[in-house]
Design a protein around this motif. Structure first.
Motif, PDB file in Angstrom:
ATOM      1  N   GLY A  51       0.539  -1.459   0.513  1.00  0.00           N
ATOM      2  CA  GLY A  51       0.527   0.275   0.441  1.00  0.00           C
ATOM      3  C   GLY A  51       0.455   0.841  -0.281  1.00  0.00           C
ATOM      4  O   GLY A  51       2.240   1.350  -0.838  1.00  0.00           O
ATOM      5  N   VAL A  52       0.133   2.291   0.202  1.00  0.00           N
ATOM      6  CA  VAL A  52       1.065   3.251   0.070  1.00  0.00           C
ATOM      7  C   VAL A  52       0.631   4.127   1.266  1.00  0.00           C
ATOM      8  O   VAL A  52      -0.046   4.047   2.401  1.00  0.00           O
ATOM      9  CB  VAL A  52      -0.162   4.586  -0.667  1.00  0.00           C
ATOM     10  N   VAL A  53       2.002   4.585   2.287  1.00  0.00           N
ATOM     11  CA  VAL A  53       2.421   5.787   2.885  1.00  0.00           C
ATOM     12  C   VAL A  53       1.605   7.306   3.283  1.00  0.00           C
ATOM     13  O   VAL A  53       3.003   7.592   2.244  1.00  0.00           O
ATOM     14  CB  VAL A  53       3.550   5.028   5.030  1.00  0.00           C
ATOM     15  N   PRO A  54       1.204   8.193   3.099  1.00  0.00           N
ATOM     16  CA  PRO A  54       1.141   9.062   2.619  1.00  0.00           C
ATOM     17  C   PRO A  54       2.361   9.988   3.437  1.00  0.00           C
ATOM     18  O   PRO A  54       2.721  10.178   4.821  1.00  0.00           O
ATOM     19  CB  PRO A  54       0.224   9.568   3.265  1.00  0.00           C
ATOM     20  N   VAL A  55       2.711  10.759   2.870  1.00  0.00           N
ATOM     21  CA  VAL A  55       4.126  11.512   3.382  1.00  0.00           C
ATOM     22  C   VAL A  55       3.247  13.195   3.223  1.00  0.00           C
ATOM     23  O   VAL A  55       3.234  12.995   2.098  1.00  0.00           O
ATOM     24  CB  VAL A  55       5.006  11.142   2.127  1.00  0.00           C
ATOM     25  N   ALA A  56       3.700  14.484   3.963  1.00  0.00           N
ATOM     26  CA  ALA A  56       2.902  16.003   3.678  1.00  0.00           C
ATOM     27  C   ALA A  56       4.577  16.786   4.819  1.00  0.00           C
ATOM     28  O   ALA A  56       4.206  16.010   5.748  1.00  0.00           O
ATOM     29  CB  ALA A  56       1.881  15.861   4.006  1.00  0.00           C
ATOM     30  N   PRO A  57       5.243  17.492   4.098  1.00  0.00           N
ATOM     31  CA  PRO A  57       5.535  18.336   5.327  1.00  0.00           C
ATOM     32  C   PRO A  57       4.395  18.254   6.372  1.00  0.00           C
ATOM     33  O   PRO A  57       3.551  19.467   6.138  1.00  0.00           O
ATOM     34  CB  PRO A  57       6.213  19.389   4.348  1.00  0.00           C
TER      35      PRO A  57
END
Lengths: 221, 221
Positions: free
Chosen positions: B191-197
């Motif tokens: 799956g995907v692990v979301p990343v954002a500042p």
């Protein structure tokens, strides 16, 4: 000026032309900056002009590895060239926005590493496997052992290049704004806004079997 | 293949050698990627070797501006050279970690812009001021008007270079892992692990007058 240890001998191009007090040449600082993220910007020269591409990397001891398709241009270039491809690999963390009273003293708190050197294509299969594990584990520590390793076909389609850590510097800015004394009474807010990457709730792939739980190593991110 | 608008004519070096379906050449996509962050990696060639430095930038219409001390090497080089300094300016957002069943299909969701071109030193004072406002406002929208503008001495110490948006491409990866069908039953989470500042609570500068509140534009970050 404080004295910091020197593991990487400074050279003309790793000594900054300004803010020299921000430069570091010790292994501990350099490794710590490299190991806390996975994205680098890789620069090389093509037809006399600079090219800068974002890519993933992994570190094994004093060597960085970058990978790509065997069809990608920089990796093909590294493979074909003798003696290798001159590169500059840069890694940057933004830690804070520094708001000063004056526009001039606005800044960023950051930690960066710049590596100059020559990249060589890795031809040894065992070294390729070690490098690919390091790349995956640099994105998610522990993940390489919890996925299917590359098979022969995938290995053949993957080019890995290595860059040794010899000509290396780190640069670090910390702390608040450096306002001029005569500006301190101006009525503008000044200070630092902390910045760090944030990881959201993992989103399972479409069709993932419901019995497969989110692994513990993702909670540690 | 879907058809996307083309505002920036693709060239040999803005068409990727692989994953061409991820490339974009429209102004809206390029501007949106450029306007959502403030850090770029600027590449240039010095003594035949690539150099990649992290730096701040601002956009005004179809022009990017980068600044530095008049003592910094790339900016001096841009000022001295005729016809300017060949550069590559790259901006990258990481949006997610893509964990596939196979190590091979691990990836990153990202949005990047790569600009190739020639940088010129700005000599017009009004253009310098506009550029510096854009740089500050790119870090914190609205901040330029809420700080003391550069005075003559500061302007004289600051070199500004401009790079026009002509040879430009964006590249975007979104979505989940692209696992091979025969891997879908493997027991690994995918799956995907979301990343954002993420922006933390603003920290006032030492000695900031207690009456000066945190400005509204910081809450909007």
């Amino acid at each position: 000026m404080s004295v910091t240890p020197v593991d990487y001998e400074p050279t003309e191009r790793t000594v900054p032309s300004r803010s020299r007090q921000r430069a570091r040449y010790d292994r501990e600082t350099v490794h710590s900056i490299l190991d806390q993220t996975y994205l680098c910007h890789l620069g090389f020269v093509r037809d006399g002009a600079p090219v800068v591409l974002p890519t993933l990397y992994g570190r094994v001891g004093e060597t960085l590895y970058v990978h790509g398709s065997t069809g990608s241009r920089p990796l093909l270039a590294a493979g074909r060239q003798d003696p290798g491809l001159p590169v500059c690999l840069t890694v940057t963390h933004v830690d804070g926005l520094v708001l000063a009273k004056s526009a001039f003293h606005h800044s960023i708190n950051y930690r960066s590493v710049v590596v100059h050197g020559t990249a060589y294509q890795v031809t040894d299969e065992a070294e390729c496997r070690t490098a690919l594990d390091a790349l995956v584990n640099n994105v998610v520590p522990g993940r390489a052992a919890d996925s299917r390793p590359a098979n022969a076909k995938e290995l053949a389609a993957t080019a890995v290049i290595r860059l040794d850590l010899n000509e290396v510097s780190a640069k670090i800015r910390t702390g608040g704004p450096n306002d001029d004394p005569e500006d301190l009474d101006l009525p503008f807010w000044s200070g630092v806004v902390p910045v760090a990457p944030a990881y959201g709730t993992p989103v399972p792939a479409a069709g993932l079997a419901p019995g497969i739980a989110v692994p513990d190593y993702l909670s540690a991110l």
